[in-house]
Design an enzyme around this catalytic site. Structure first.
Site, short mmCIF file in Angstrom:
data_model
loop_
_atom_site.label_atom_id
_atom_site.label_comp_id
_atom_site.label_asym_id
_atom_site.label_seq_id
_atom_site.Cartn_x
_atom_site.Cartn_y
_atom_site.Cartn_z
N GLU A 91 27.18 -15.82 73.82
CA GLU A 91 27.13 -16.27 72.49
C GLU A 91 25.65 -15.53 71.76
OE1 GLU A 91 28.94 -20.70 72.62
OE2 GLU A 91 27.03 -20.45 71.72
N CYS A 104 19.74 -15.32 66.99
CA CYS A 104 19.50 -16.33 68.25
C CYS A 104 20.50 -15.85 69.41
CB CYS A 104 20.24 -17.60 67.79
SG CYS A 104 20.12 -19.05 69.02
N CYS A 111 23.91 -23.29 81.47
CA CYS A 111 22.51 -23.46 81.89
C CYS A 111 22.47 -24.40 82.75
CB CYS A 111 22.14 -23.91 80.73
SG CYS A 111 20.21 -24.39 80.77
N CYS A 115 21.12 -30.51 79.73
CA CYS A 115 20.79 -31.50 79.07
C CYS A 115 21.84 -32.42 78.59
CB CYS A 115 19.81 -31.32 77.77
SG CYS A 115 18.56 -30.26 78.56
N CYS A 118 23.65 -31.25 75.01
CA CYS A 118 23.72 -29.86 74.80
C CYS A 118 24.92 -29.34 75.46
CB CYS A 118 22.72 -29.25 75.27
SG CYS A 118 22.75 -27.45 75.31
N CYS A 338 24.32 -24.91 70.39
CA CYS A 338 24.41 -23.87 71.29
C CYS A 338 25.53 -24.31 72.38
CB CYS A 338 23.05 -23.54 72.09
SG CYS A 338 22.49 -24.82 73.01
N1 SAH Z 1 16.95 -23.91 77.00
C1 SAH Z 1 16.21 -23.76 75.81
C2 SAH Z 1 16.66 -22.72 74.71
C3 SAH Z 1 18.20 -23.16 74.23
S1 SAH Z 1 18.30 -24.56 73.65
C4 SAH Z 1 15.52 -25.06 75.24
O1 SAH Z 1 16.32 -26.09 75.54
O2 SAH Z 1 14.78 -25.19 74.63
C5 SAH Z 1 17.80 -24.36 72.16
C6 SAH Z 1 17.40 -25.65 71.16
O3 SAH Z 1 18.55 -25.99 70.90
C7 SAH Z 1 16.73 -26.50 71.96
O4 SAH Z 1 15.63 -27.38 71.25
C8 SAH Z 1 17.81 -27.66 72.36
O5 SAH Z 1 17.24 -29.01 72.26
C9 SAH Z 1 18.74 -27.76 71.03
N2 SAH Z 1 20.08 -27.91 71.08
C10 SAH Z 1 20.88 -28.16 72.15
N3 SAH Z 1 21.96 -28.87 71.88
C11 SAH Z 1 21.83 -29.37 70.64
C12 SAH Z 1 22.66 -30.08 69.80
N4 SAH Z 1 23.73 -30.64 70.26
N5 SAH Z 1 22.34 -30.42 68.49
C13 SAH Z 1 21.07 -29.86 67.98
N6 SAH Z 1 20.08 -29.02 68.63
C14 SAH Z 1 20.42 -29.02 70.12
FE1 SF4 Z 2 19.92 -25.80 78.86
FE2 SF4 Z 2 20.76 -26.79 76.58
FE3 SF4 Z 2 18.95 -27.91 77.80
FE4 SF4 Z 2 18.47 -25.75 76.59
S1 SF4 Z 2 19.12 -27.45 75.88
S2 SF4 Z 2 17.73 -26.41 78.79
S3 SF4 Z 2 20.35 -24.51 76.83
S4 SF4 Z 2 21.15 -27.78 78.67
#
Ligand code: SAH
Ligand code: SF4
Length: 355
Positions: A91, A104, A111, A115, A118, A338
């Site tokens: 993506e 982006c 990943c 999280c 996410c 993401c």
């Molecule tokens: N792994 C790295 C970079 C990719 S995620 C990180 O976690 O920082 C980039 C950002 O998108 C992160 O701050 C993450 O918390 C946010 N993100 C992920 N899922 C999301 C969601 N469902 N809604 C809003 N932000 C989200």
């Molecule tokens: Fe990975 Fe999503 Fe957590 Fe970023 S927010 S570290 S992409 S699982």
């Protein structure tokens, strides 16, 4: 399997040209075709001798991806699902602003951090992306934006954020190589590049030593360790204090203010007490907090914090003299969080709205 030209710098390509019996400047021409002209096939590199092109083609291909799917929101934010030279789909997102155009970039497919809020984390981990595959995303997003007139014919991506799928500091070498290529080959200033990490402490120390002028963004999402462990189950080895200490070190080494990201989840981490703890934790650190509205996705189980709670949360930080920005929601309606587009496509849910 053939090697890929994408990911090789002008200097690498000059060496390659020499190895293949050509003058060095031929390597610069290859780099121009690849990174400045967006040439997808070696056979299209018109000013190279046929014999050189043939020798190149014996061992190499450009390594450009193909756009498999695209979806665009009303605000012009679009998401591309790219088919790389090999393997699974990647993506990339394009975000037009009035005075700049941001891309982006994903650094991994899936990943490993997982999280809870996410979509990428929920889809597991497949593999690291190579530097060339990251650079390709910037080219592909720029091409698509020009084709949709979101950028002028000669317009370029001006900013790159490593905030797509994956944890960049767990794919350190390739990500840093991509940062340098984006800076060197696309002439995008380091200050216009942001790398976002979930707080992988050894990676932050290592990055500090590189002494680059890029912006480091650190995703916190919690101000106490118990909650953070729940939300970010794949990075429990480092406490919040260790992460903040690493950020202090980062600032000392680079003199660059660190950005903290905090995704506000309804009734999970959006209380005034959470904000007060966050403010206390960040006291004395030259930083900036980005409050991110949660983008819900099917199966996530979380909800976006209410507007009034977000305002109150931000006020607590402001009163503690911490710079805070409430990030606007972009890409509504295209599953913009993401990992969402890929997840939706893999599970065959719904049609994407393609404009
Ligand atoms: N792994 C790295 C970079 C990719 S995620 C990180 O976690 O920082 C980039 C950002 O998108 C992160 O701050 C993450 O918390 C946010 N993100 C992920 N899922 C999301 C969601 N469902 N809604 C809003 N932000 C989200
Ligand atoms: Fe990975 Fe999503 Fe957590 Fe970023 S927010 S570290 S992409 S699982």
């Amino acid at each position: 399997m053939k090697k890929l030209l994408m990911g090789m710098s002008t200097a690498d390509l000059k060496l390659l040209a020499k190895e293949l019996g050509e003058k060095e400047f031929r390597g610069k021409q290859v780099a121009d075709w690849l990174y400045r002209q967006g040439c997808r096939e070696i056979s299209g590199m018109a000013n190279l001798r046929t014999s050189f092109r043939e020798r190149l083609e014996e061992g190499y291909e450009t390594g450009r991806s193909k756009v498999k799917k695209a979806s665009m929101a009303g605000d012009g934010t679009f998401k591309l699902l790219l088919k790389p030279a090999f393997g699974e789909l990647v993506e990339a997102v394009g975000i037009p602003y009035q005075d700049r155009f941001s891309c982006c970039v994903s650094t991994q497919i899936g990943c490993p951090v997982g999280c809870m809020f996410c979509a990428t984390g929920a889809s597991g981990f497949k593999r690291n992306l190579a530097a060339g595959e990251m650079v390709d995303q910037v080219l592909s997003v720029g091409e698509y934006a020009r084709s949709k007139k979101l950028l002028a014919v000669d317009g370029r991506v001006s900013h790159v954020v490593f905030m797509g799928m994956g944890e960049p500091l767990l794919n350190y070498d390739a990500t840093l190589a991509a940062v340098r290529l984006i800076n060197g080959e696309f002439n995008i200033g380091m200050r216009n590049i942001t790398l976002s990490t979930i707080g992988y402490v050894p990676g932050i120390y290592r990055l500090a030593k590189e002494n680059l002028q890029l912006t480091l963004a650190v995703s916190l999402h919690a101000a106490d360790d118990a909650l953070r462990r729940k939300l970010v189950p794949g990075m429990t080895r480092y406490s919040l204090q260790e992460i903040v200490d690493a950020c202090k070190y980062y600032f000392r080494e680079t003199k660059r203010r660190v950005t903290f990201e905090y995704c506000l989840l309804k009734d999970v981490n959006d209380g005034q007490a959470d904000a007060a703890r966050l403010a206390a934790m960040l006291q004395g650190l030259s930083c900036h907090v980005n409050v991110i509205p949660f983008n819900s996705f099917k199966g996530g189980g979380f909800h976006a914090a209410e507007a009034a709670r977000i305002t109150a949360f931000c006020r607590v930080l402001e009163e503690a003299n911490i710079a805070v920005t409430r990030r606007e929601q972009r890409g509504g309606g295209i599953e913009a969080a993401c990992g969402q587009l890929r997840r939706q496509t893999l599970s065959g849910q719904g049609d994407l709205r393609i404009k």
